[in-house]
Design an enzyme around this catalytic site. Structure first.
Site, PDB file in Angstrom:
ATOM      1  N   LEU A   1       0.854  -1.181   0.000  1.00  0.00           N
ATOM      2  CA  LEU A   1       0.000   0.000   0.000  1.00  0.00           C
ATOM      3  C   LEU A   1       0.893   1.235   0.000  1.00  0.00           C
ATOM      4  CD1 LEU A   1      -2.773  -0.845   2.650  1.00  0.00           C
ATOM      5  CD2 LEU A   1      -2.958  -0.946   0.152  1.00  0.00           C
ATOM      6  N   ASP A   2       0.410   2.312  -0.615  1.00  0.00           N
ATOM      7  CA  ASP A   2       1.142   3.574  -0.592  1.00  0.00           C
ATOM      8  C   ASP A   2       1.253   4.084   0.841  1.00  0.00           C
ATOM      9  OD1 ASP A   2       1.215   3.416  -3.336  1.00  0.00           O
ATOM     10  OD2 ASP A   2      -0.501   4.756  -3.627  1.00  0.00           O
ATOM     11  N   ILE A   3       2.169   5.005   1.063  1.00  0.00           N
ATOM     12  CA  ILE A   3       2.427   5.524   2.404  1.00  0.00           C
ATOM     13  C   ILE A   3       1.183   6.192   2.996  1.00  0.00           C
ATOM     14  CG2 ILE A   3       3.319   7.736   1.536  1.00  0.00           C
ATOM     15  CD1 ILE A   3       5.360   7.644   3.864  1.00  0.00           C
TER      16      ILE A   3
END
Length: 235
Positions: free
Chosen positions: A101-103
Site C-alpha cells: 500500500l502507498d504511504i
C-alpha cells in the site's frame, strides 16, 4: 539448524559475535549451557539467551495488519518508517508484504515469509481481488459504475483496466473492487474520470477481510482458513 546460525538470526548479530556470547556462557539449550556454534539444534528444543527464551520458527508465518498512514510497506527504508514497526515477532525483518500500500493508504496488509503464497496474491495471472473504500474530492456521477466495469484508459497505459466493480455508498464515498495491481491504479482510475482520491482504505484481499477488531496499527496471525483461501486463484 546450527546454533550459531539460529542465534545470528534471532539476535541480529554476526557469527563472530555469536561465538563471543557462547563463550561467555550466555546461551542455554534445554537449560544446559552450550559453548559451540556447531551444535545442531532440534525443533523441539528450548533456547535461551541470557535467561530470555528465543522462539524457534517452525514453518512459514502469516499475519494481517491494519496499516495506518505514514508507513511504507517495505522492510527497510532510509526515509520513512516501515510497517515492521508494528510487528512484534522474532526475525520480523524476514517478513514481507503480499501486495503493498502507498504511504498514505490505510487498511489491510498481509505479511508473510512464504514467497510462493504471496506470489499467488501479487501475480497478475491469479487475478486476486482487492476491495477498497475510497473517499473522493468530488461527488461521483451515476454512470461511473458502467465506465469502471467496462475498463478505464489510464494515462500512459496501452490497455484498459480489467472490469472493476464500483459501489456508490455516498456521493463522495465508494467501494471499489479490482483484480489487478497496476501502479497507483485506484488513484489513476479516478483521475482518469476527473476526480481525486482523498482517502484510500483497503478492506479485502481475496477472501481475507480486514478484521474489524483490529485497531489502527494492530495485527494478528491469519487463521488456517484465511491462509488456505489463497491457495487457489479466484476465477
Amino acid at each position: 539448524m546450527r546454533l550459531d546460525k539460529f542465534l545470528s538470526q534471532q539476535l541480529g548479530i554476526s557469527r563472530n559475535d555469536v561465538g563471543r556470547e557462547l563463550r561467555a556462557e550466555l546461551v542455554t539449550v534445554d537449560n544446559e549451557v552450550i559453548k559451540t556454534g556447531a551444535y545442531k539444534l532440534k525443533p523441539d528444543q528450548q533456547v535461551a539467551y541470557d535467561g530470555t527464551i528465543l522462539q524457534q520458527l517452525n514453518g512459514p508465518r502469516y499475519f494481517m495488519l491494519n496499516k495506518p498512514q505514514g508507513y511504507v510497506c517495505s522492510t527497510d527504508d532510509p526515509s520513512n518508517p516501515t510497517i515492521l514497526y508494528f510487528i512484534d515477532e522474532p526475525i520480523a525483518h524476514k517478513l514481507h508484504s503480499a501486495g503493498r500500500l502507498d504511504i498514505d493508504t490505510t487498511g489491510l496488509v498481509l505479511l508473510t515469509d512464504d514467497g510462493q503464497w504471496s506470489h499467488r496474491i501479487t501475480s497478475p495471472k491469479h487475478h486476486c481481488e482487492k476491495t477498497y473504500l475510497v473517499t473522493l474530492e468530488q461527488p461521483i456521477s451515476g454512470d461511473i459504475e458502467e465506465k469502471f466495469f467496462a475498463g478505464i484508459q489510464l494515462n500512459g497505459e496501452k490497455t484498459l483496466t480489467k472490469p472493476a466493480k464500483l459501489e456508490i455508498i455516498e456521493p463522495q464515498i465508494v467501494r471499489l473492487t479490482i483484480s489487478e495491481g497496476r501502479y497507483h491504479q485506484v488513484k489513476r482510475m479516478f483521475a482518469a474520470v476527473g476526480n481525486y482520491v482523498v482517502e484510500l482504505h483497503r478492506e479485502r484481499i481475496g477472501e481475507i477481510n480486514l478484521d474489524p477488531a483490529l485497531g489502527t496499527g494492530e495485527y494478528r496471525a491469519l487463521t488456517d482458513s484465511e491462509i488456505n483461501s489463497i491457495q487457489m486463484p479466484r476465477l
